[in-house]
Design a protein around this motif. Structure first.
Motif: not given
Lengths: 125, 125
Positions: A3-4, A116-118, A120-125, B50-54, B56, B85, B87, B108
């Protein structure tokens, strides 16, 4: 497929020795959301044309040196820490305006594409 | 309304004294295509989650210092000139991995939102 993807450009100051003092990274990293260039221009450098965009907003981030941007016939001074957003139809050019190298990053991404951004788009895991 | 807007952040190295060593520029510049943060973190700094994105894609551009990113449990080293980069679904964090300050920029923007770029979006005037 991971994924990167990572690339190494080396010292940013040495980009001045590349053609036009510029490296574009879209194709190197298979970007899908924007194009980015990493730039270092020498004393006396001036973008040799005026340009505008069809759909892409541009963001210029200045890291070192001093420049002059001309946007819709208005001249603005830029230096370390200056960040300039330009809407697609604006007619623009720029030049290195000092004896130092001018280091900067340019992002272009489609106007009004961001949802979304920051947080509103990110999810803490 | 002009077609551009400029802000001045001052010396990038001094951003380390801001909360989380970070300045977000979306709201300052009314960006519509991406969010960008300008970052300088001190020795010992580690993103505390840790975080991921929806939606972005993220692009990290390293300007100074040395860091370690952890992406989907893989650790990668980054330094001046490293560009990464990531994903949206990748689970990520990072830390300053040296005695120096770590300076970097994070973009992002929405995955798959870019249509034309450079010469397919720009028009020479």
């Amino acid at each position: 497929m991971t994924n990167f993807k990572k690339i190494e450009l080396g010292k940013i100051n040495e980009i001045k020795n590349k053609e036009q003092g510029k490296i574009f990274i879209h194709d190197e990293l298979n970007l899908t959301s924007c194009e980015v260039s990493i730039n270092c221009s020498k004393k006396g450098f001036k973008v040799p044309f005026l340009h505008k965009h069809k759909n892409n907003e541009e963001i210029y981030i200045f890291l070192k040196g001093k420049g002059i941007m001309e946007i819709d016939n208005e001249k603005i001074e830029v230096k370390e820490g200056s960040i300039v957003k330009i809407a697609p139809p604006a007619i623009r050019t720029m030049e290195n305006a000092s004896d130092e190298d001018l280091e900067y990053i340019v992002i272009q991404a489609k106007e009004n594409s961001l949802e979304g951004y920051t947080m509103t788009d990110a999810e803490i895991v």
